[in-house]
Design an enzyme around this catalytic site. Structure first.
Site, PDB file in Angstrom:
ATOM      1  N   LYS A 207       0.818  -1.213   0.000  1.00 52.35           N
ATOM      2  CA  LYS A 207       0.000   0.000   0.000  1.00 52.35           C
ATOM      3  C   LYS A 207       0.854   1.267   0.000  1.00 52.35           C
ATOM      4  CE  LYS A 207      -1.219   1.440   3.866  1.00 52.35           C
ATOM      5  NZ  LYS A 207      -1.734   1.722   5.206  1.00 52.35           N
ATOM      6  N   THR A 208       1.849   1.340   0.888  1.00 58.87           N
ATOM      7  CA  THR A 208       2.655   2.558   1.018  1.00 58.87           C
ATOM      8  C   THR A 208       3.431   2.841  -0.262  1.00 58.87           C
ATOM      9  OG1 THR A 208       2.876   2.142   3.390  1.00 58.87           O
ATOM     10  CG2 THR A 208       4.374   3.740   2.423  1.00 58.87           C
TER      11      THR A 208
ATOM     12  N   GLU B 167      -5.489   4.601   5.136  1.00 55.11           N
ATOM     13  CA  GLU B 167      -6.216   3.906   6.212  1.00 55.11           C
ATOM     14  C   GLU B 167      -7.662   4.415   6.296  1.00 55.11           C
ATOM     15  OE1 GLU B 167      -4.977   1.399   7.551  1.00 55.11           O
ATOM     16  OE2 GLU B 167      -2.801   1.600   7.704  1.00 55.11           O
TER      17      GLU B 167
ATOM     18  N   GLN C  88      -9.548  -4.798   7.728  1.00 54.12           N
ATOM     19  CA  GLN C  88      -8.711  -4.402   8.866  1.00 54.12           C
ATOM     20  C   GLN C  88      -9.315  -3.232   9.637  1.00 54.12           C
ATOM     21  OE1 GLN C  88      -4.257  -4.771   8.308  1.00 54.12           O
ATOM     22  NE2 GLN C  88      -4.848  -4.703   6.152  1.00 54.12           N
TER      23      GLN C  88
ATOM     24  N   ARG D 116      -0.199 -10.541  10.579  1.00 53.69           N
ATOM     25  CA  ARG D 116       1.072  -9.943  11.030  1.00 53.69           C
ATOM     26  C   ARG D 116       2.223 -10.916  10.802  1.00 53.69           C
ATOM     27  NH1 ARG D 116      -0.259  -5.745   9.878  1.00 53.69           N
ATOM     28  NH2 ARG D 116      -2.098  -6.874   9.164  1.00 53.69           N
TER      29      ARG D 116
END
Length: 671
Positions: free
Chosen positions: A33-34, A217, A247, A602
């Site tokens: 995403k980033t 987000e 999420q 995670r």
């Protein structure tokens, strides 16, 4: 300037190249995403869109800094003065530019949760109800959750008494903040929203400034944040939102999952792009995550996949009781470390911080180094809050909360009775507390020695208020600390603890000096406002500890969001805990399932899930069932261990046990 987009996969590239109009990027866990956001903004700059016309908003200062650094690395100087900030930083900027509209002083104070609770407690005392009848934390929470876009409170408490208390405390709370020239963190959202709705020329100004908006987000946005972005982009339609509905785990603090689920209703012409290729986890872990999350009805369909191999099966341990579960965790951690894994590559995740004690004891007993994320914040320590209150008073003398906290810190023999008389003296003359302190010699109700102490306090603030001018305040901060002779407040502490406390303030003073060097006209008020914003969404000390590869990381699942670890241990996975019993009763099973999904995703290489078959609560033995979410994972992805009955150790386990004993009796090494 042209940007090379060849490093992106086809979906990421599509998101980076779609600049005009509304865009919804559904970015699954670990799908880059980033990187996608970075290249999208760099591509916009490369096509000639001025940096000052781009607004990128995320939820933490840490994320904003990381985004800014990455964009500069790709786009260079073209990034210019682009606004990359949190929602609260954006709100602070708007409130600063329009302080007069809200009848606020230019150097207004930001109240954090501790300040807010102090005001709530005083409001409750004014109601003259028994101290234990109302919980200040609960009243504050009710006040926060019941704000609406018109900046009023409509109490929605189920309990009628709480409803009454919230209504009355709210009135006192708003009056107090107005009198003190203060705002709280919610104000940094609702005040900007007010001006965008009430002042057309302000709305037009910000629309011209921010012609392209991006929200990271997005699944975590609340109603006010959604409305701010809707108003800013209503005409341009240039809104790109990036997030993952799977999420969305912050409903309890106001996040509205419908903002992302209903994006296409607000923007019917929106382009939807799904990022599903995962670069983090093994396929087994992703398959398990997909198995669980597909049971949620309210979600956007997506399925994570990777080119990595299947990886190890997920191990599920059924422990006889909590003690056994904690020892299983210690054994597994030790075995991994004995095979070469770094302690810091391991994370222990739990539903609630209250679960940590048993596991901490087991890790200490087995001499496994660990750090628990979410302990007392650096800025919440008493000496820090005390000194910051002094700094607040230098910028805003209306702040009566700050006066009440430090007028007798360090001790000046000014008690509660004298403060009550001071307050009455101020009311009689229609003054604020600070003005009354300036006339304290006229107050015959207060004894002469106490009046003298109050005058000395007032003179101290007046002296340093004059000294600390914009761009030249840092050198006097250390002098103020010396003049306070705060050591008297710490005299009961042991030498090492006292030195540690004094070191905290020394670090704060160094921070102030560094901040002043960053700009030619910085002010102490600017520093304090930024400090409170950083305190709200992150703990720098925690961040440093999280990067320590010598320690196992322990944290709640909520705290783990955005992080990744080679080895993850999800402990206490019982029904009633995960999913939490209260959440299930309140109809929030889907959010609990999303929480489980976040925990699973995670893990990069290895995932262990454990639960206790029996627990003891209030002296009573309670039988526990494994989390229902474990049953939603396909059996062929799991390796089940029933450790309620221990089998004879294998040769490998025996060798590891001897290695463990050797480590236990090894002398402590100096770090």
């Amino acid at each position: 300037m042209s940007i090379d987009l060849d490093e992106l996969n086809s979906r990421q590239r599509e998101a980076a190249e779609t600049i005009e109009g509304p865009v919804l990027v559904l970015s699954g866990a670990g799908t880059g995403k980033t990187r996608t956001i970075t290249y999208r903004i760099a591509n916009m700059l490369g096509k000639g869109i001025p940096a000052e016309n781009i607004l990128a908003v995320t939820f933490t200062n840490k994320a904003a800094r990381e985004m800014q650094e990455r964009i500069r690395a790709v786009a260079g100087e073209a990034a210019g003065d682009m606004q990359i900030s949190t929602f609260h930083s954006l709100g602070l900027r708007i409130v600063r530019e329009n302080a007069e509209y809200f009848s606020l002083p230019a150097a207004f104070t930001i109240y954090d949760q501790a300040d807010q609770l102090s005001v709530v407690r005083k409001g409750l005392r004014q109601l003259k109800v028994p101290d234990k009848k109302f919980n200040p934390d609960k009243i504050l929470w009710e006040m926060q959750r019941s704000r609406d876009a018109k900046y009023k409170v409509h109490p929605e408490c189920e309990d009628q008494d709480d409803n009454w208390a919230v209504t009355h405390v709210w009135e006192y709370y708003r009056e107090t903040l107005q009198k003190c020239g203060a705002v709280d963190f919610e104000d940094l959202l609702y005040l900007p929203l007010r001006i965008l709705k009430e002042k057309p020329e302000a709305l037009e100004k910000y629309r011209r400034r921010f012609r392209y908006c991006l929200v990271d987000e997005y699944q975590d946005t609340n109603e006010a944040q959604f409305e701010i972005m809707r108003l800013l982009t209503k005409e341009s339609r240039n809104l790109c939102v990036v997030g993952d509905d799977d999420q969305s785990i912050y409903g309890w603090r106001g996040a509205q999952i419908r903002n992302i689920l209903d994006f296409e209703k607000t923007f019917p012409e929106a382009k939807v792009i799904r990022l599903e290729e995962n670069y983090r986890s093994s396929q087994t872990i992703l398959d398990a995550a997909n198995c669980v999350i597909r049971n949620n009805r309210r979600r956007k369909s997506k399925k994570l996949w990777t080119t990595k191999n299947a990886g190890r099966k997920i191990r599920v341990y059924a422990a006889e009781d909590e003690e056994c579960e904690a020892q299983i965790l210690a054994d597994e951690l030790f075995n991994l470390h004995a095979k070469g894994a770094e302690w810091g590559d391991c994370a222990v995740l739990m539903r609630m911080n209250t679960q940590a004690l048993r596991f901490e004891e087991a890790l200490r007993r087995n001499r496994i180094p660990y750090v628990l994320k979410g302990t007392l914040s650096f800025m919440d320590r008493k000496e820090m809050r005390d000194f910051i209150c002094y700094l607040k008073l230098l910028t805003n003398q209306q702040d009566e909360e700050a006066i009440n906290r430090v007028i007798n810190v360090p001790p000046r023999k000014i008690g509660a009775t004298s403060l009550s008389k001071l307050s009455a003296f101020a009311s009689q003359n229609n003054w604020d507390l600070y003005t009354a302190l300036g006339h304290i010699e006229e107050c015959g109700e207060i004894k002469a020695p106490t009046r003298e102490a109050m005058k000395e306090f007032h003179d101290l603030i007046e002296r340093y208020k004059v000294l600390m001018q914009p761009g030249n305040f840092a050198r006097f901060v250390g002098d103020l600390w010396e003049d306070l002779a705060y050591e008297e407040e710490l005299k009961e502490l042991e030498t090492s603890e006292r030195q540690s406390r004094l070191g905290n303030v020394s670090a704060l003073i160094d921070s102030i000096r560094y901040y002043e060097r960053q700009g030619s006209n910085t002010t102490l008020s600017d520093y304090l406002q930024q400090l409170h914003l950083q305190e709200e969404d992150e703990e720098e000390d925690d961040d440093k500890e999280m990067k320590d590869r010598r320690k196992v990381k322990m944290m709640t699942i909520h705290s783990s969001k955005g992080l990744e670890f080679p080895y993850v241990f999800l402990v206490g996975a019982e029904d009633g805990v995960l999913p939490h019993e209260r959440s299930v009763q309140e109809g929030n099973l889907e959010e609990e399932r999303r929480l489980f999904y976040v925990a699973v995703t995670r893990a990069k290489e290895d995932l262990v899930i454990s639960y206790a078959a029996n627990k003891v609560r209030y002296g009573q033995a309670i039988a526990c069932e494994p989390s229902c979410f474990i049953d939603e994972i396909d059996e062929d992805l799991l390796e089940i261990h029933d450790d309620s009955v221990r089998e004879e150790a294998t040769e490998e386990e025996t060798e590891l046990a001897f290695a463990r004993l050797k480590a236990l009796f090894k002398p402590d090494e100096e770090e």
